[in-house]
Design a protein around this motif. Sequence first.
Motif, PDB file in Angstrom:
ATOM      1  N   SER A 188     104.575  24.224  80.416  1.00 41.72           N
ATOM      2  CA  SER A 188     104.184  23.720  81.551  1.00 41.72           C
ATOM      3  C   SER A 188     103.806  24.392  82.723  1.00 41.72           C
ATOM      4  O   SER A 188     103.078  24.289  83.598  1.00 41.72           O
ATOM      5  CB  SER A 188     105.086  22.482  82.083  1.00 41.72           C
ATOM      6  N   ARG A 189     104.832  25.434  82.748  1.00 40.41           N
ATOM      7  CA  ARG A 189     104.491  26.710  83.684  1.00 40.41           C
ATOM      8  C   ARG A 189     103.246  27.396  83.567  1.00 40.41           C
ATOM      9  O   ARG A 189     102.330  27.543  84.466  1.00 40.41           O
ATOM     10  CB  ARG A 189     105.883  27.468  83.735  1.00 40.41           C
ATOM     11  N   GLU A 190     103.020  27.761  82.514  1.00 36.44           N
ATOM     12  CA  GLU A 190     101.766  28.342  81.959  1.00 36.44           C
ATOM     13  C   GLU A 190     100.344  27.462  82.330  1.00 36.44           C
ATOM     14  O   GLU A 190      99.651  27.919  83.103  1.00 36.44           O
ATOM     15  CB  GLU A 190     101.443  28.606  80.270  1.00 36.44           C
ATOM     16  N   LEU A 191     100.721  26.324  82.193  1.00 40.04           N
ATOM     17  CA  LEU A 191      99.676  25.509  82.522  1.00 40.04           C
ATOM     18  C   LEU A 191      99.314  25.384  84.068  1.00 40.04           C
ATOM     19  O   LEU A 191      98.157  25.447  84.458  1.00 40.04           O
ATOM     20  CB  LEU A 191      99.531  23.921  82.113  1.00 40.04           C
ATOM     21  N   ARG A 192     100.395  25.458  84.598  1.00 42.59           N
ATOM     22  CA  ARG A 192     100.400  24.856  86.131  1.00 42.59           C
ATOM     23  C   ARG A 192     100.020  26.334  86.713  1.00 42.59           C
ATOM     24  O   ARG A 192      98.921  26.433  87.675  1.00 42.59           O
ATOM     25  CB  ARG A 192     101.812  24.664  86.488  1.00 42.59           C
ATOM     26  N   ASN A 193     100.126  27.403  86.130  1.00 42.69           N
ATOM     27  CA  ASN A 193      99.798  28.641  86.693  1.00 42.69           C
ATOM     28  C   ASN A 193      98.430  28.796  86.568  1.00 42.69           C
ATOM     29  O   ASN A 193      97.847  29.268  87.628  1.00 42.69           O
ATOM     30  CB  ASN A 193     100.431  29.822  86.085  1.00 42.69           C
ATOM     31  N   LEU A 194      97.667  28.411  85.426  1.00 39.55           N
ATOM     32  CA  LEU A 194      96.294  28.649  85.324  1.00 39.55           C
ATOM     33  C   LEU A 194      95.766  27.788  86.473  1.00 39.55           C
ATOM     34  O   LEU A 194      94.617  28.122  86.768  1.00 39.55           O
ATOM     35  CB  LEU A 194      96.013  28.044  83.871  1.00 39.55           C
ATOM     36  N   ILE A 195      96.039  26.612  86.371  1.00 43.34           N
ATOM     37  CA  ILE A 195      95.439  25.505  87.525  1.00 43.34           C
ATOM     38  C   ILE A 195      95.736  26.009  88.837  1.00 43.34           C
ATOM     39  O   ILE A 195      94.928  25.971  89.502  1.00 43.34           O
ATOM     40  CB  ILE A 195      95.943  24.082  87.259  1.00 43.34           C
ATOM     41  N   GLU A 196      96.850  26.551  89.156  1.00 43.44           N
ATOM     42  CA  GLU A 196      97.091  26.628  90.583  1.00 43.44           C
ATOM     43  C   GLU A 196      97.285  28.062  91.156  1.00 43.44           C
ATOM     44  O   GLU A 196      97.295  28.122  92.573  1.00 43.44           O
ATOM     45  CB  GLU A 196      98.838  25.753  90.882  1.00 43.44           C
ATOM     46  N   LYS A 197      97.520  28.696  90.324  1.00 43.09           N
ATOM     47  CA  LYS A 197      97.695  30.080  90.889  1.00 43.09           C
ATOM     48  C   LYS A 197      96.516  31.109  90.906  1.00 43.09           C
ATOM     49  O   LYS A 197      95.770  31.101  90.065  1.00 43.09           O
ATOM     50  CB  LYS A 197      98.560  30.900  90.202  1.00 43.09           C
ATOM     51  N   ASP A 198      96.450  31.605  91.945  1.00 41.47           N
ATOM     52  CA  ASP A 198      95.294  32.858  92.110  1.00 41.47           C
ATOM     53  C   ASP A 198      95.423  33.904  91.243  1.00 41.47           C
ATOM     54  O   ASP A 198      96.595  34.490  91.161  1.00 41.47           O
ATOM     55  CB  ASP A 198      95.350  33.277  93.648  1.00 41.47           C
ATOM     56  N   SER A 199      94.411  34.308  90.602  1.00 43.37           N
ATOM     57  CA  SER A 199      94.600  35.226  89.321  1.00 43.37           C
ATOM     58  C   SER A 199      94.851  36.808  90.049  1.00 43.37           C
ATOM     59  O   SER A 199      95.609  37.438  89.251  1.00 43.37           O
ATOM     60  CB  SER A 199      93.253  35.383  88.419  1.00 43.37           C
ATOM     61  N   LEU A 200      94.502  36.943  91.040  1.00 48.10           N
ATOM     62  CA  LEU A 200      94.751  38.444  91.544  1.00 48.10           C
ATOM     63  C   LEU A 200      96.218  38.554  92.049  1.00 48.10           C
ATOM     64  O   LEU A 200      96.863  39.419  91.822  1.00 48.10           O
ATOM     65  CB  LEU A 200      93.794  38.888  92.718  1.00 48.10           C
ATOM     66  N   THR A 201      96.744  37.601  92.922  1.00 45.63           N
ATOM     67  CA  THR A 201      97.896  37.677  93.656  1.00 45.63           C
ATOM     68  C   THR A 201      99.145  37.051  93.000  1.00 45.63           C
ATOM     69  O   THR A 201     100.163  37.247  93.424  1.00 45.63           O
ATOM     70  CB  THR A 201      97.937  37.312  95.034  1.00 45.63           C
ATOM     71  N   GLY A 202      98.721  35.798  92.061  1.00 42.88           N
ATOM     72  CA  GLY A 202      99.612  35.127  91.448  1.00 42.88           C
ATOM     73  C   GLY A 202     100.237  34.121  92.661  1.00 42.88           C
ATOM     74  O   GLY A 202     101.080  33.398  92.088  1.00 42.88           O
ATOM     75  N   LEU A 203      99.513  34.122  93.885  1.00 45.74           N
ATOM     76  CA  LEU A 203     100.103  33.118  94.739  1.00 45.74           C
ATOM     77  C   LEU A 203      99.166  31.715  94.469  1.00 45.74           C
ATOM     78  O   LEU A 203      98.540  31.748  93.664  1.00 45.74           O
ATOM     79  CB  LEU A 203      99.823  33.374  96.260  1.00 45.74           C
ATOM     80  N   ILE A 204      99.928  30.612  94.963  1.00 47.58           N
ATOM     81  CA  ILE A 204      99.207  29.600  95.031  1.00 47.58           C
ATOM     82  C   ILE A 204      97.673  29.512  95.576  1.00 47.58           C
ATOM     83  O   ILE A 204      97.476  30.166  96.674  1.00 47.58           O
ATOM     84  CB  ILE A 204      99.840  28.168  95.486  1.00 47.58           C
ATOM     85  N   LYS A 205      96.979  28.926  94.783  1.00 44.04           N
ATOM     86  CA  LYS A 205      95.313  28.732  95.381  1.00 44.04           C
ATOM     87  C   LYS A 205      95.297  28.027  96.599  1.00 44.04           C
ATOM     88  O   LYS A 205      95.991  27.153  96.972  1.00 44.04           O
ATOM     89  CB  LYS A 205      94.494  28.218  94.125  1.00 44.04           C
ATOM     90  N   HIS A 206      94.013  28.133  97.192  1.00 48.12           N
ATOM     91  CA  HIS A 206      93.573  27.426  98.556  1.00 48.12           C
ATOM     92  C   HIS A 206      93.979  26.006  98.194  1.00 48.12           C
ATOM     93  O   HIS A 206      94.830  25.427  99.202  1.00 48.12           O
ATOM     94  CB  HIS A 206      92.261  27.744  98.592  1.00 48.12           C
ATOM     95  N   SER A 207      93.399  25.236  97.313  1.00 52.48           N
ATOM     96  CA  SER A 207      93.338  23.736  97.291  1.00 52.48           C
ATOM     97  C   SER A 207      95.058  23.343  97.254  1.00 52.48           C
ATOM     98  O   SER A 207      95.600  22.499  97.735  1.00 52.48           O
ATOM     99  CB  SER A 207      92.917  23.221  96.362  1.00 52.48           C
TER     100      SER A 207
END
Lengths: 128, 543
Positions: free
Chosen positions: B376-395
Amino acid sequence: MELTRVMHVEDDESIRMVAEMALADVAGFELLSCDGGHSALRQAEAFAPELILLDVMMPKMDGLQTLAELRKLPSLAATPVVFMTAKIQQAEKQQYLDAGAIAVVEKPFEPMELGDTLRELYQQAVQP
Amino acid sequence: MTSKQKQVDYKQRFAALQQRFIGTLTTKADRLCQLAKAIAQGEQSFLAEVIADSHQLSGSCGTFGQKSLGDLASGIEQTAIALQNSEPHSDRTLQLLIELTEHFQRNVASVIDTALNTPVVKQAAEQENNLIWLLLNDALLTDDLSRQLSAFGYSIEVFTDFSACCQALDAISPALIYSAVELDATAGSVFKQTDLLKAMQEKQIPWMLYSPSDDFDLRILAARHQAQAFYVSPLDIPAMLGRITELMQLKSEQKGRVCVMDDDALLAEHYALTLQAAGIECMVLAEPRQLIQDILHFQPELILMDLHMPLYSGPELAGVIRQHDALKSLPIVYLSAERDQAQQLKAMAFGADDFMTKPIDDAQLVKVVQVRLARSRELRNLIEKDSLTGLIKHSAIKEVAQLEFERAKRSGKNVSVVMLDIDHFKSVNDKYGHAIGDVVITTLATMLQQRIRRTDKAGRYGGEEFLLVLPNCGRQDAMPMLETILESFRSIVFHAAGQDFYCTFSAGVACSDADFSDAEAMLAAADERLYQAKSLGRNRVLA
């Protein structure tokens, strides 16, 4: 006759919990668990146990006193009683048998076998 | 739960009872010791109590699988009875009583040590570990690395020979070892240090290698000894920092957070203890009506739920959970003795993710939960995390701000948000190229993640703009934290085109205590402060 309803009187909470598991969950008895003689006396008649498992050493009212009081209730005058206690001398054990118990079960006990032990003791006691 | 289902679980129930019983033993042992000492000082009235307590223990210890403790308690009981029967008391018997109770106390301590959750204690210690060991002989590099790693909040210890490091490993485990391939010619390369390599492997300490030159054979050796990374001189410090943070996060994230809900309180407690022993944080949800509040508060990554509960069924509660937008994708796994596939499918339709069939043994429970958490973490990362920084995306970070704003309003506590922007970022890009610009961005991202509290969230808001959400944090707490981060950030040396350069950032803070109508208004206020900070000359934090 198959044993179905058991009353257990014990002041030690951890033993009460493990006995609850051994007798209700593993053995499938209908179980009333009491934390002392007084609470046992209040509930015994309504529950109408077929066998009573009594701890010997309890504060306030010990096993022997509890047994004497239970015997005064007409519906429990002949209910088989089993004492449960940590290791004791033969003489002491005899004293409990003389008081009217059908048997004395020793602690520590094996939780998975306690139900079977009571079932056998009950069978022997009610056989004509 | 029917009595038949309970029967299936009795092994786990008994294990739970054992754990609980062992947990009560320390108090009982301490009490016995105190009573024995009081008796030695003439308080004879306590003898009856010692007899009663030790008698009880002699029965219960054995029942819960602690036979030798039971025998010891029985010995205490016999001694106390002998003491009661001898008048005046024999000094020798009295001494024996004290010794036996102390012996009992010691044995209880060792039983607790070995039988009960030693891993829990170990994990707790690991969580705090931010110690990095440097095994380097290059003083300049050591200085530079120490300074920069400290800026990220790591503690540094430097070793200049392998054997000292190996010895130190006996006493303490660092979170990471960074070693040069060779320290001095006499000792040979790190791959010859068999004791050190063995100790690192046994303690599962991640390690990285630094080599003055690139060499395929060395890389093979590094891989063979499971080094996590191989760096060649000149060292790219920002890249290395990113890798370290990744490793550390991997370590702490693997643990995870799980909520357990079972109407059988004892079983729930046992599941929780089992998972905690594996380092997974656990919360038992006891009250269905509190469910949503508890979940929002604890923020689990997974819910384990009994399918059959007396008041509300698992699927009903899952339905309630799914009604909340923020919890729509929270994985729910049912624990159930149910083998009926139709029932399970029906439950799945209500938003369950999977089933585990009871009885499930402890090791299996941990394994299944860990696998689910990772997935579930992998999935969430794909959806929510910015690929460059690993931080949460804007939305996603905006959603977090919204959620925390509402929660703050409900609980009467404050939440602060911070808008943060790297100064003169465009000129970094223009001068050194986008690749170096990305290094600056990831360095700040890494630092933010490293420095904020666990409950805080950091997101990449735009190109070089970041948003922090700090729940339960007022302006007076946010300011010093950001000042420290700014100070650390501007101390970092970036290398590009044969030049060293430094970066700064500006930040604006807004706190929910200013009575904003919604999260949007609070974010706008933080943005406004950021703008002011820029126009006042940048390189500062404004609240």
